[in-house]
Scaffold this motif. Structure first.
Motif, PDB file in Angstrom:
ATOM      1  N   PRO A  32     -27.860  20.758  -6.675  1.00  0.00           N
ATOM      2  CA  PRO A  32     -28.176  19.598  -5.826  1.00  0.00           C
ATOM      3  C   PRO A  32     -28.480  19.980  -4.388  1.00  0.00           C
ATOM      4  O   PRO A  32     -29.465  19.505  -3.814  1.00  0.00           O
ATOM      5  N   ILE A  33     -27.667  20.876  -3.783  1.00  0.00           N
ATOM      6  CA  ILE A  33     -27.918  21.296  -2.407  1.00  0.00           C
ATOM      7  C   ILE A  33     -29.259  22.019  -2.302  1.00  0.00           C
ATOM      8  O   ILE A  33     -30.030  21.814  -1.359  1.00  0.00           O
ATOM      9  N   ASP A  34     -29.563  22.896  -3.270  1.00  0.00           N
ATOM     10  CA  ASP A  34     -30.835  23.619  -3.254  1.00  0.00           C
ATOM     11  C   ASP A  34     -32.017  22.648  -3.318  1.00  0.00           C
ATOM     12  O   ASP A  34     -33.022  22.813  -2.618  1.00  0.00           O
ATOM     13  N   LEU A  35     -31.906  21.610  -4.179  1.00  0.00           N
ATOM     14  CA  LEU A  35     -32.970  20.617  -4.288  1.00  0.00           C
ATOM     15  C   LEU A  35     -33.136  19.839  -2.981  1.00  0.00           C
ATOM     16  O   LEU A  35     -34.266  19.563  -2.547  1.00  0.00           O
ATOM     17  N   MET A  36     -32.015  19.498  -2.359  1.00  0.00           N
ATOM     18  CA  MET A  36     -32.088  18.783  -1.082  1.00  0.00           C
ATOM     19  C   MET A  36     -32.834  19.610  -0.042  1.00  0.00           C
ATOM     20  O   MET A  36     -33.722  19.110   0.662  1.00  0.00           O
ATOM     21  N   ARG A  37     -32.464  20.904   0.059  1.00  0.00           N
ATOM     22  CA  ARG A  37     -33.074  21.763   1.059  1.00  0.00           C
ATOM     23  C   ARG A  37     -34.584  21.915   0.807  1.00  0.00           C
ATOM     24  O   ARG A  37     -35.396  21.847   1.742  1.00  0.00           O
ATOM     25  N   SER A 115     -33.593   5.001  11.312  1.00  0.00           N
ATOM     26  CA  SER A 115     -33.704   5.227   9.866  1.00  0.00           C
ATOM     27  C   SER A 115     -32.712   6.318   9.475  1.00  0.00           C
ATOM     28  O   SER A 115     -32.683   7.381  10.098  1.00  0.00           O
ATOM     29  N   LEU A 116     -31.913   6.045   8.448  1.00  0.00           N
ATOM     30  CA  LEU A 116     -30.870   6.975   8.023  1.00  0.00           C
ATOM     31  C   LEU A 116     -31.030   7.295   6.547  1.00  0.00           C
ATOM     32  O   LEU A 116     -30.956   6.404   5.702  1.00  0.00           O
ATOM     33  N   LEU A 117     -31.281   8.592   6.238  1.00  0.00           N
ATOM     34  CA  LEU A 117     -31.420   9.062   4.868  1.00  0.00           C
ATOM     35  C   LEU A 117     -30.157   9.822   4.483  1.00  0.00           C
ATOM     36  O   LEU A 117     -29.787  10.793   5.158  1.00  0.00           O
ATOM     37  N   VAL A 118     -29.491   9.389   3.414  1.00  0.00           N
ATOM     38  CA  VAL A 118     -28.241  10.004   2.966  1.00  0.00           C
ATOM     39  C   VAL A 118     -28.485  10.664   1.610  1.00  0.00           C
ATOM     40  O   VAL A 118     -28.881   9.997   0.653  1.00  0.00           O
ATOM     41  N   LEU A 119     -28.253  11.983   1.536  1.00  0.00           N
ATOM     42  CA  LEU A 119     -28.363  12.731   0.288  1.00  0.00           C
ATOM     43  C   LEU A 119     -26.942  12.997  -0.180  1.00  0.00           C
ATOM     44  O   LEU A 119     -26.203  13.764   0.440  1.00  0.00           O
ATOM     45  N   THR A 120     -26.532  12.385  -1.288  1.00  0.00           N
ATOM     46  CA  THR A 120     -25.116  12.322  -1.610  1.00  0.00           C
ATOM     47  C   THR A 120     -24.862  12.276  -3.105  1.00  0.00           C
ATOM     48  O   THR A 120     -25.765  11.982  -3.897  1.00  0.00           O
ATOM     49  N   SER A 121     -23.603  12.559  -3.458  1.00  0.00           N
ATOM     50  CA  SER A 121     -23.166  12.390  -4.845  1.00  0.00           C
ATOM     51  C   SER A 121     -22.737  10.953  -5.104  1.00  0.00           C
ATOM     52  O   SER A 121     -22.699  10.490  -6.231  1.00  0.00           O
ATOM     53  N   GLY A 122     -22.359  10.253  -4.033  1.00  0.00           N
ATOM     54  CA  GLY A 122     -21.907   8.869  -4.180  1.00  0.00           C
ATOM     55  C   GLY A 122     -20.412   8.702  -4.265  1.00  0.00           C
ATOM     56  O   GLY A 122     -19.916   7.582  -4.364  1.00  0.00           O
ATOM     57  N   ILE A 147     -30.901   6.024   0.482  1.00  0.00           N
ATOM     58  CA  ILE A 147     -29.914   6.873  -0.200  1.00  0.00           C
ATOM     59  C   ILE A 147     -30.544   7.542  -1.409  1.00  0.00           C
ATOM     60  O   ILE A 147     -31.209   6.883  -2.225  1.00  0.00           O
ATOM     61  N   ALA A 148     -30.322   8.864  -1.503  1.00  0.00           N
ATOM     62  CA  ALA A 148     -30.714   9.621  -2.693  1.00  0.00           C
ATOM     63  C   ALA A 148     -29.442  10.111  -3.371  1.00  0.00           C
ATOM     64  O   ALA A 148     -28.683  10.894  -2.799  1.00  0.00           O
ATOM     65  N   SER A 149     -29.192   9.617  -4.574  1.00  0.00           N
ATOM     66  CA  SER A 149     -28.035  10.055  -5.355  1.00  0.00           C
ATOM     67  C   SER A 149     -28.468  11.243  -6.203  1.00  0.00           C
ATOM     68  O   SER A 149     -29.217  11.107  -7.161  1.00  0.00           O
ATOM     69  N   ILE A 150     -27.971  12.448  -5.834  1.00  0.00           N
ATOM     70  CA  ILE A 150     -28.420  13.654  -6.522  1.00  0.00           C
ATOM     71  C   ILE A 150     -27.279  14.643  -6.673  1.00  0.00           C
ATOM     72  O   ILE A 150     -27.463  15.854  -6.598  1.00  0.00           O
ATOM     73  N   GLY A 151     -26.073  14.131  -6.882  1.00  0.00           N
ATOM     74  CA  GLY A 151     -24.933  15.004  -7.145  1.00  0.00           C
ATOM     75  C   GLY A 151     -24.634  15.054  -8.631  1.00  0.00           C
ATOM     76  O   GLY A 151     -25.489  14.778  -9.470  1.00  0.00           O
ATOM     77  N   TRP A 152     -23.384  15.400  -8.934  1.00  0.00           N
ATOM     78  CA  TRP A 152     -22.991  15.537 -10.334  1.00  0.00           C
ATOM     79  C   TRP A 152     -22.354  14.263 -10.886  1.00  0.00           C
ATOM     80  O   TRP A 152     -21.642  14.304 -11.880  1.00  0.00           O
ATOM     81  N   LEU A 153     -22.613  13.106 -10.226  1.00  0.00           N
ATOM     82  CA  LEU A 153     -22.046  11.837 -10.699  1.00  0.00           C
ATOM     83  C   LEU A 153     -23.136  10.824 -11.045  1.00  0.00           C
ATOM     84  O   LEU A 153     -22.890   9.622 -11.026  1.00  0.00           O
ATOM     85  N   VAL A 154     -24.334  11.317 -11.367  1.00  0.00           N
ATOM     86  CA  VAL A 154     -25.449  10.387 -11.609  1.00  0.00           C
ATOM     87  C   VAL A 154     -25.223   9.521 -12.848  1.00  0.00           C
ATOM     88  O   VAL A 154     -25.854   8.475 -12.991  1.00  0.00           O
ATOM     89  N   ASN A 155     -24.363   9.938 -13.744  1.00  0.00           N
ATOM     90  CA  ASN A 155     -24.110   9.154 -14.955  1.00  0.00           C
ATOM     91  C   ASN A 155     -22.860   8.289 -14.850  1.00  0.00           C
ATOM     92  O   ASN A 155     -22.460   7.664 -15.835  1.00  0.00           O
ATOM     93  N   ASP A 181     -31.167  12.971 -11.549  1.00  0.00           N
ATOM     94  CA  ASP A 181     -30.330  13.928 -12.278  1.00  0.00           C
ATOM     95  C   ASP A 181     -30.739  15.340 -11.858  1.00  0.00           C
ATOM     96  O   ASP A 181     -31.879  15.750 -12.088  1.00  0.00           O
ATOM     97  N   PRO A 182     -29.831  16.092 -11.229  1.00  0.00           N
ATOM     98  CA  PRO A 182     -30.212  17.431 -10.747  1.00  0.00           C
ATOM     99  C   PRO A 182     -30.585  18.397 -11.864  1.00  0.00           C
ATOM    100  O   PRO A 182     -31.214  19.424 -11.599  1.00  0.00           O
ATOM    101  N   THR A 183     -30.211  18.089 -13.103  1.00  0.00           N
ATOM    102  CA  THR A 183     -30.562  18.975 -14.220  1.00  0.00           C
ATOM    103  C   THR A 183     -31.951  18.691 -14.763  1.00  0.00           C
ATOM    104  O   THR A 183     -32.463  19.442 -15.593  1.00  0.00           O
ATOM    105  N   SER A 184     -32.594  17.616 -14.291  1.00  0.00           N
ATOM    106  CA  SER A 184     -33.916  17.255 -14.794  1.00  0.00           C
ATOM    107  C   SER A 184     -34.976  18.205 -14.246  1.00  0.00           C
ATOM    108  O   SER A 184     -34.894  18.673 -13.111  1.00  0.00           O
ATOM    109  N   SER A 185     -35.997  18.450 -15.057  1.00  0.00           N
ATOM    110  CA  SER A 185     -37.081  19.342 -14.627  1.00  0.00           C
ATOM    111  C   SER A 185     -37.957  18.689 -13.563  1.00  0.00           C
ATOM    112  O   SER A 185     -38.698  19.373 -12.865  1.00  0.00           O
ATOM    113  N   HIS A 186     -37.876  17.366 -13.442  1.00  0.00           N
ATOM    114  CA  HIS A 186     -38.683  16.657 -12.450  1.00  0.00           C
ATOM    115  C   HIS A 186     -37.860  16.268 -11.229  1.00  0.00           C
ATOM    116  O   HIS A 186     -38.332  15.481 -10.400  1.00  0.00           O
TER     117      HIS A 186
END
Length: 373
Positions: A32-37, A115-122, A147-155, A181-186
């Motif tokens: 998730p951190i790598d994708l954010m960066r 404008s505030l963008l939050v990249l988080t697990s939630g 808000i972008a939910s991109i941690g390990w709690l997407v489900n 979902d950080p495991t998704s190819s897209h």
């Protein structure tokens, strides 16, 4: 020398166009951190605009956010922008505590941007703040939340419901939340698209010309001078005025007719109108969910508290067993504090007894209750 120093201070104090918060807990560690960066790198190289970036997880030394900029980074400085994002590679926190709401509150209060963008697990494990309070603060300060939910709690449904409430999607605000979902190819493509969408919205808001009285063309209402009004208009107006005056004099001098006493009927009694209380609903905001209660039209007091025998049970440690009660007086609802430990507040003011109406915000401990119609 003083002139250069002043310019430097002004440049430092200039707010950013976009504020970015990146969660660095165990719940966003790794991919998730790598994708954010990688997604944020797409902002580097824009000819205009500045960003402020901070990281957060738990409260560290009383700080909700560790700011990496002081306070902003120009995007046209490509090397500086990439070096800033490389600092997100630092090791993630080894615990799972996340003070998301405190971080958002800190970013809003700093006033770095609208404008505030939050990249988080939630995940939210802090106490004392509610989503309703943070959203109220954002609206008061004029800050738009993305808000972008991109941690390990997407489900996790509860977590995503919490983020939907924070992002305002439950209030009909579109394009403010993406769940990836950080495991998704897209995953990277979707996150890049969302970051770009947020930047376009931010740019449009910043570049939109402000409409003020000074910028509007002055339009003078042309009133013809008295000398240009034709004489016949004045004669006509004088005649109309004379007729109206004569009519009023005749009406005042006309004798009033009194009907015979046997035909005078007693005035009919005015029917009594029962003032029923307007329907009233309470929306109780919890950290991860909310509850809606419709108040019955009854004179029986409605108690609120942590104990199970209350009419409205709020299972929160900051709420007393018998915290407050609601009761009808006439056609109006009142709230009364029952000697609670943390007090009862209406619109930010502590009360012992107070009338409530639609739009009021009641706070009991850490729980916020919105009065709705």
């Amino acid at each position: 020398m003083k002139g250069y120093l002043l310019i430097g201070v002004l440049a430092w104090a200039q707010p950013a166009d976009l504020v970015i918060l990146v969660e660095t807990s165990q719940l966003t560690c790794g991919r998730p951190i790598d994708l954010m960066r990688q997604a944020l790198r797409g902002l580097c190289g824009h000819s205009s605009g500045e960003v402020a970036i901070g990281t957060f997880s738990r409260l560290q030394g009383g700080q909700a956010v560790i700011w990496l900029t002081t306070p902003s980074q120009p995007l046209r400085d490509i090397d500086g922008c990439h070096q800033l994002l490389d600092r997100l590679r630092s090791p993630c926190d080894s615990i799972y505590r996340v003070n998301l709401l405190y971080a958002v509150e800190d970013a809003i209060n700093k006033g770095y941007g609208s404008s505030l963008l939050v990249l988080t697990s939630g995940r939210e494990t802090g106490r004392g703040l509610t989503v309703a309070e943070v959203r109220y603060l954002a609206k008061k300060k004029g800050v738009r939340l993305y808000i972008a939910s991109i941690g390990w709690l997407v489900n996790d449904e509860a977590t995503q419901g919490f983020l939907k409430q924070l992002a305002g999607t439950l209030e009909g605000e579109e394009g403010t939340l993406v769940i990836i979902d950080p495991t998704s190819s897209h995953a990277l493509d979707r996150l890049r698209a969302f970051v770009e969408q947020v930047w376009r919205r931010t740019e449009a808001a910043v570049r939109q010309p402000e409409t003020s009285e000074a910028s509007l063309p002055s339009v003078k209402e042309e009133t013809p001078p008295l000398s240009s009004v034709p004489v016949w208009v004045w004669i006509a107006l004088a005649g109309v005025g004379t007729l109206i005056a004569l009519g009023l004099v005749i009406r005042l001098l006309r004798p009033k007719s009194t009907p015979p006493s046997d035909t005078v009927s007693a005035p009919s009694p005015t029917p009594l109108v029962s003032l029923a209380p307007a329907p009233c609903r309470l929306i109780i905001y919890y950290p991860h969910t909310q509850q809606e209660v419709t108040l019955p039209s009854t004179n029986v007091p409605i108690t609120i508290g942590r104990a199970s025998d209350n009419a409205i049970v709020i299972t929160d440690s900051t709420v007393s067993s018998r915290h407050a009660r609601l009761f009808l007086q006439g056609n109006r609802w009142y709230i009364q504090d029952l000697g609670s430990t943390n007090g009862t507040f209406v619109n930010g003011q502590r009360i012992t007894q107070h009338p409530i109406q639609v739009g009021d915000r009641i706070r009991m401990g850490a729980i916020v209750i919105q009065v709705a119609g």
